[in-house]
Every structure is written in C-alpha cells, then in structure tokens.
Write a protein that holds these residues in place. Structure first.
Motif, PDB file in Angstrom:
ATOM      1  N   ARG A  47       0.826  -1.200   0.000  1.00  0.00           N
ATOM      2  CA  ARG A  47       0.000   0.000   0.000  1.00  0.00           C
ATOM      3  C   ARG A  47       0.867   1.259   0.000  1.00  0.00           C
ATOM      4  NH1 ARG A  47      -2.285  -0.697   4.631  1.00  0.00           N
ATOM      5  NH2 ARG A  47      -3.707  -2.278   3.836  1.00  0.00           N
ATOM      6  N   ALA A  48       1.960   1.238   0.770  1.00  0.00           N
ATOM      7  CA  ALA A  48       2.865   2.396   0.823  1.00  0.00           C
ATOM      8  C   ALA A  48       3.507   2.637  -0.541  1.00  0.00           C
ATOM      9  CB  ALA A  48       3.941   2.167   1.886  1.00  0.00           C
ATOM     10  N   LYS A  49       3.903   1.529  -1.215  1.00  0.00           N
ATOM     11  CA  LYS A  49       4.530   1.675  -2.532  1.00  0.00           C
ATOM     12  C   LYS A  49       3.541   2.222  -3.553  1.00  0.00           C
ATOM     13  CE  LYS A  49       8.611   0.205  -1.450  1.00  0.00           C
ATOM     14  NZ  LYS A  49       9.220  -0.946  -2.103  1.00  0.00           N
ATOM     15  N   VAL A  50       2.318   1.742  -3.522  1.00  0.00           N
ATOM     16  CA  VAL A  50       1.303   2.218  -4.464  1.00  0.00           C
ATOM     17  C   VAL A  50       0.998   3.690  -4.219  1.00  0.00           C
ATOM     18  CG1 VAL A  50      -1.121   1.987  -5.155  1.00  0.00           C
ATOM     19  CG2 VAL A  50       0.288  -0.054  -4.835  1.00  0.00           C
ATOM     20  N   ARG A  51       0.997   4.075  -2.942  1.00  0.00           N
ATOM     21  CA  ARG A  51       0.766   5.494  -2.637  1.00  0.00           C
ATOM     22  C   ARG A  51       1.832   6.378  -3.264  1.00  0.00           C
ATOM     23  NH1 ARG A  51      -0.603   4.549   3.732  1.00  0.00           N
ATOM     24  NH2 ARG A  51      -2.840   4.130   3.521  1.00  0.00           N
ATOM     25  N   ILE A  52       3.089   5.905  -3.220  1.00  0.00           N
ATOM     26  CA  ILE A  52       4.180   6.680  -3.827  1.00  0.00           C
ATOM     27  C   ILE A  52       3.915   6.874  -5.311  1.00  0.00           C
ATOM     28  CG2 ILE A  52       6.628   6.659  -4.430  1.00  0.00           C
ATOM     29  CD1 ILE A  52       7.187   5.165  -1.864  1.00  0.00           C
ATOM     30  N   GLN A  53       3.616   5.763  -5.997  1.00  0.00           N
ATOM     31  CA  GLN A  53       3.381   5.849  -7.432  1.00  0.00           C
ATOM     32  C   GLN A  53       2.154   6.693  -7.734  1.00  0.00           C
ATOM     33  OE1 GLN A  53       5.533   4.748  -9.551  1.00  0.00           O
ATOM     34  NE2 GLN A  53       6.814   3.670  -8.062  1.00  0.00           N
ATOM     35  N   TYR A  83      18.547  15.625 -13.047  1.00  0.00           N
ATOM     36  CA  TYR A  83      17.624  14.583 -12.597  1.00  0.00           C
ATOM     37  C   TYR A  83      16.913  15.005 -11.308  1.00  0.00           C
ATOM     38  CZ  TYR A  83      21.012  13.198  -8.985  1.00  0.00           C
ATOM     39  OH  TYR A  83      21.857  13.180  -7.899  1.00  0.00           O
ATOM     40  N   ALA A  84      15.825  14.306 -11.046  1.00  0.00           N
ATOM     41  CA  ALA A  84      15.076  14.511  -9.809  1.00  0.00           C
ATOM     42  C   ALA A  84      15.062  13.201  -9.039  1.00  0.00           C
ATOM     43  CB  ALA A  84      13.654  14.963 -10.100  1.00  0.00           C
ATOM     44  N   ALA A  85      15.217  13.305  -7.725  1.00  0.00           N
ATOM     45  CA  ALA A  85      15.146  12.132  -6.846  1.00  0.00           C
ATOM     46  C   ALA A  85      13.975  12.322  -5.899  1.00  0.00           C
ATOM     47  CB  ALA A  85      16.447  11.979  -6.066  1.00  0.00           C
ATOM     48  N   LEU A  86      13.045  11.391  -5.933  1.00  0.00           N
ATOM     49  CA  LEU A  86      11.895  11.427  -5.024  1.00  0.00           C
ATOM     50  C   LEU A  86      12.103  10.400  -3.927  1.00  0.00           C
ATOM     51  CD1 LEU A  86      10.613  11.718  -8.205  1.00  0.00           C
ATOM     52  CD2 LEU A  86       8.785  12.593  -6.754  1.00  0.00           C
ATOM     53  N   MET A  87      11.812  10.799  -2.715  1.00  0.00           N
ATOM     54  CA  MET A  87      12.120   9.947  -1.562  1.00  0.00           C
ATOM     55  C   MET A  87      10.937   9.886  -0.607  1.00  0.00           C
ATOM     56  SD  MET A  87      15.042  10.656   1.377  1.00  0.00           S
ATOM     57  CE  MET A  87      16.430  10.497   0.272  1.00  0.00           C
ATOM     58  N   GLN A  88      10.642   8.660  -0.146  1.00  0.00           N
ATOM     59  CA  GLN A  88       9.635   8.503   0.912  1.00  0.00           C
ATOM     60  C   GLN A  88      10.219   7.659   2.033  1.00  0.00           C
ATOM     61  OE1 GLN A  88       5.818   6.524   0.078  1.00  0.00           O
ATOM     62  NE2 GLN A  88       4.859   8.047   1.401  1.00  0.00           N
ATOM     63  N   ASP A  89       9.917   8.084   3.252  1.00  0.00           N
ATOM     64  CA  ASP A  89      10.378   7.371   4.442  1.00  0.00           C
ATOM     65  C   ASP A  89       9.543   6.098   4.603  1.00  0.00           C
ATOM     66  OD1 ASP A  89      11.061   6.459   6.949  1.00  0.00           O
ATOM     67  OD2 ASP A  89      10.945   8.419   7.923  1.00  0.00           O
ATOM     68  N   ILE A  90      10.180   4.929   4.445  1.00  0.00           N
ATOM     69  CA  ILE A  90       9.480   3.649   4.620  1.00  0.00           C
ATOM     70  C   ILE A  90      10.129   2.844   5.748  1.00  0.00           C
ATOM     71  CG2 ILE A  90       8.710   3.526   2.215  1.00  0.00           C
ATOM     72  CD1 ILE A  90      11.007   1.492   1.766  1.00  0.00           C
ATOM     73  N   ASP A  91      10.843   3.550   6.627  1.00  0.00           N
ATOM     74  CA  ASP A  91      11.605   2.852   7.666  1.00  0.00           C
ATOM     75  C   ASP A  91      10.709   1.999   8.558  1.00  0.00           C
ATOM     76  OD1 ASP A  91      14.390   2.640   8.821  1.00  0.00           O
ATOM     77  OD2 ASP A  91      13.286   3.223  10.611  1.00  0.00           O
ATOM     78  N   LYS A  92       9.597   2.552   8.992  1.00  0.00           N
ATOM     79  CA  LYS A  92       8.705   1.808   9.880  1.00  0.00           C
ATOM     80  C   LYS A  92       8.145   0.572   9.181  1.00  0.00           C
ATOM     81  CE  LYS A  92       4.527   2.316  12.699  1.00  0.00           C
ATOM     82  NZ  LYS A  92       3.448   3.260  13.147  1.00  0.00           N
ATOM     83  N   GLU A  93       7.661   0.759   7.922  1.00  0.00           N
ATOM     84  CA  GLU A  93       7.100  -0.367   7.178  1.00  0.00           C
ATOM     85  C   GLU A  93       8.152  -1.431   6.903  1.00  0.00           C
ATOM     86  OE1 GLU A  93       6.817   2.768   6.411  1.00  0.00           O
ATOM     87  OE2 GLU A  93       4.737   3.307   5.909  1.00  0.00           O
ATOM     88  N   LYS A  94       9.371  -0.989   6.545  1.00  0.00           N
ATOM     89  CA  LYS A  94      10.438  -1.934   6.215  1.00  0.00           C
ATOM     90  C   LYS A  94      10.849  -2.746   7.434  1.00  0.00           C
ATOM     91  CE  LYS A  94      13.856  -3.634   3.717  1.00  0.00           C
ATOM     92  NZ  LYS A  94      13.604  -4.613   2.617  1.00  0.00           N
TER      93      LYS A  94
END
Length: 398
Positions: free
Chosen positions: A112-118, A249-260
C-alpha cells in the motif's frame, strides 16, 4: 484526482486480497491478456498496473512489450508481483516501465505504501501536464507541500559524488534526511547513502545517465547524522530543460523505515515459525469448523502423522481429515469441539486415526477456536501429536 490502477492476476483469491488491501484506490481488474487489452481500450487514463507474473495464462514480459509499443502507454508504470525476487533484472525491465517488484507473500501494508508513492507521482505529473499554463505556481506548491521528499539537480555535471551546490531540496526531503539543505549540498549523495547500497544505486544511476533506462526505483538506507540509518524508497528520473546542456535529474524519496522494519520482523517471525513447524514432532493445522474438518493449512509433519502429502488433505483434495479419524471417535470428537467452542475453552482429546497407509495410530489433539468480531467461529487451529508409543507403554504397565 482519482488514479486508475489495473490489477492483472488470474488468481481470484489473490485479486480479492489486493482489492481489500488497496480499497482506497480506484482498482480495475483483469485476469487474462485479452481482458487487459479490453480494459485499456475502455480506459485511457490508466497509469499504474500491478502485474502478477506467476501464471502460465499469459507472458507478462510479452504483454508489457505490447503495451509499451503503443505511444498511449508510454507513461504506464508497472509493479511486478512474483513468488521470486525479480530485482536482478531491474535495468532490463525498467525499459518496459517496471518501477518496482514485490515478492510474495505480499506484505499488504508495504504494498500500500509503494502504491501510494506511485499514485502521488502520477497525480503530480498529471496535474503539471494539465495545468501547464499555471505551472510555476503549481510546481512551487507541490515542491513545498507534497508529502514526498524531492531533490532536483540543476548542475550540468550531475553525479552521485561530492558537493552539489545546484541541488534543490523540498522540506520533506530535508525532514527525512534529518539534515539542513546546506549540509546536503555540501556532503553530496554518496555521503548519505549506506555503503552497502551504494554500488547498486551507482549502477542504476549510470544507466540513467547513459539513457539506457528512463527511471529507476529502489529501497535503500540513508545515513542519519547520529550514525544510524533509515530505510527510504527512491525514484530517480532524468529532467530535460530547454536550452540547457548536461544531465539533470530529480530524486523522489519517501520514508518507509517503519514499514520496512515491520516487514523484516514479520519475515523473521515467519522464518522462525517455519523452522519450529518443520522440527515439530506432530502436525500443526488450521481447519474449517465443519464435519469434514476441512484443512486450510497443515505443517510438514502431515507426512509422518497421516501418511500422505500435505496437499492431499488441503481443502479435502483427496480425502478429509474426518475420514482418517477412526469411525468410533468421530461423533464424540464433534460433540467435544462443540462444548469447547461454546465455552470458548481449549479443546483436548486423545483418539485413534487410521492413516492413509492403513496404520492405526493414537493421537493427542490440542486446539482452540478462532472467532470473528461477532463471536462466530472463523476457523480452528491446533496441533496433533502421535502418542502411539505412549499408549503402547501404558498398556504394558497395566
């Protein structure tokens, strides 16, 4: 803007589980190559596809090549779902629009977190494209307020090395990295990347620079000033500015530490449970509360206890567990389970079974009910031990 997502899987059970996990999204489904093509004909605004490649019904790679050959689908992003780890083919597959690979069994919170990013990426791109006349205001608003870290390199000689004075970071990027904008520009990308993740990202970044792929995504660890690290999901895409040379280039980042970390703990728990069950001198089970005791799960101890493969018992494929119970015990066991469930107590019973090879055995079963919120029985779970040796010893001592 709602984002249409196409889920492609020929497993009805898998589709239902994913639909429930991603209920916040507008999910379309297809189970065959023909249905996929039909859905795309009926919906032109599908930008994300979840593709289950573990099927013989169609060739996932062939399907992607067909879709990407059409200009209408050039922005289509695909997340691959598979029993095996597909990340080794990342550079090759990225040319087909594959942005991520999720290994089964799926962690639905992580998915769900990955889909939210996309979905957020798609929303941003569509908003920018459709409202280009007001792009300056929109871009600034998105850059400052979007809940995804964004870093944009404006240096003509961009790389992952040292300082980059022309790198712009939004507030969320700074928050995730726990560093100031000035510090990030001075130390560079390599310095905040965990040493064990640097080689993988460098290879992907060089492929991006050479134009071999049009984006890459990966889970990586970034170093925090206190010496610890956190997990983030990165998407890097090239930027093309008119009348400007060099690579940007652009780098997009999301914190997934808790989920990981939650996912890693879950995997370790599953591994430990698997080791425990494989060494258990008995059979663990989960079954329906019916007269057949229809098995939904049995451990590897099924072979030695019941004299058959686990698959033979699951969903009564070849025979039910009730058929293995010696006839004179069947009704008594049913009544004792009824009493235990009514009182919501644990079930304990010793009885005889006749295994698939005709051998008569004494077993001891211990189990309990799994109840829904409304108090109805969802399933039964427990363990069954072979106590034939103990019974033989008791008979000798009489």
């Amino acid at each position: 803007m709602p984002v249409n997502i196409l889920l492609v899987s020929n497993s009805a059970d898998e589709r239902q589980k994913i639909i429930e996990a991603l209920s916040e999204f507008n999910l379309l489904t297809a189970s065959s190559e023909e249905e996929v093509k039909q859905v795309f004909e009926e919906h032109e605004d599908i930008y994300l596809m979840l593709l289950d490649v573990d099927t013989s019904a169609f060739d996932g790679t062939k399907l992607l090549r067909f879709l990407k050959s059409d200009e209408k689908h050039k922005y289509l992003r695909t997340i691959v779902l598979s029993d095996c780890d597909q990340r080794g083919k990342a550079v090759e597959d990225l040319t087909l629009g594959i942005v991520d690979c999720k290994q089964k069994p799926l962690n639905f919170e992580f998915l769900r977190a990955k889909v939210r990013i996309q979905a957020e990426m798609i929303k941003c791109q569509e908003t920018i494209r459709k409202q280009a006349q007001d792009q300056t205001m929109i871009l600034e608003t998105i850059f400052e307020q979007v809940p995804i870290g964004i870093g944009i390199s404006l240096d003509e000689d961009s790389d992952l090395g040292g300082a980059n004075k022309l790198f712009s970071y939004n507030p969320e990027f700074v928050r995730i990295c726990e560093r100031s904008k000035e510090e990030l520009m001075n130390i560079g990308w390599n310095a905040i990347t965990h040493p064990e993740d640097l080689a993988e990202e460098t290879e992907l970044f060089l492929s991006l620079m050479r134009g071999e792929i049009n984006r890459y995504s990966l889970d990586k660890r970034i170093m925090i000033p206190d010496g610890s690290f956190k997990w983030v999901h990165i998407i890097s895409v090239p930027l093309h500015f008119s009348e400007t040379d060099g690579f940007h280039y652009a780098a997009l980042m999301q914190d997934i530490d808790k989920e990981k970390r939650t996912y890693d703990m879950l995997m370790e728990s599953e591994r430990s449970k698997s080791v425990l069950l494989s060494n258990l001198q008995g059979m663990a089970y989960r079954c329906k509360y019916d007269r057949d005791w229809t098995m939904e799960f049995v451990s590897s101890g099924c072979g030695s206890l019941c004299g058959c493969r686990s698959e033979s018992l699951l969903n009564n494929k070849e025979f039910s567990y009730n058929e293995l119970i010696a006839p004179e015990y069947r009704e008594r066991i049913w009544r004792d389970w009824e009493k235990a469930l009514a009182a919501k107590k644990r079930f304990h019973h010793e009885y005889e079974i006749i295994d698939a090879n005709g051998a008569r055995k004494w077993v001891m079963e211990m189990g309990e009910g799994v109840f829904n919120e409304d108090g109805t029985v969802e399933a039964l779970e427990g363990i069954i031990f072979d106590i034939s040796d103990r019974k033989a010893m008791e008979n000798k001592l009489r």
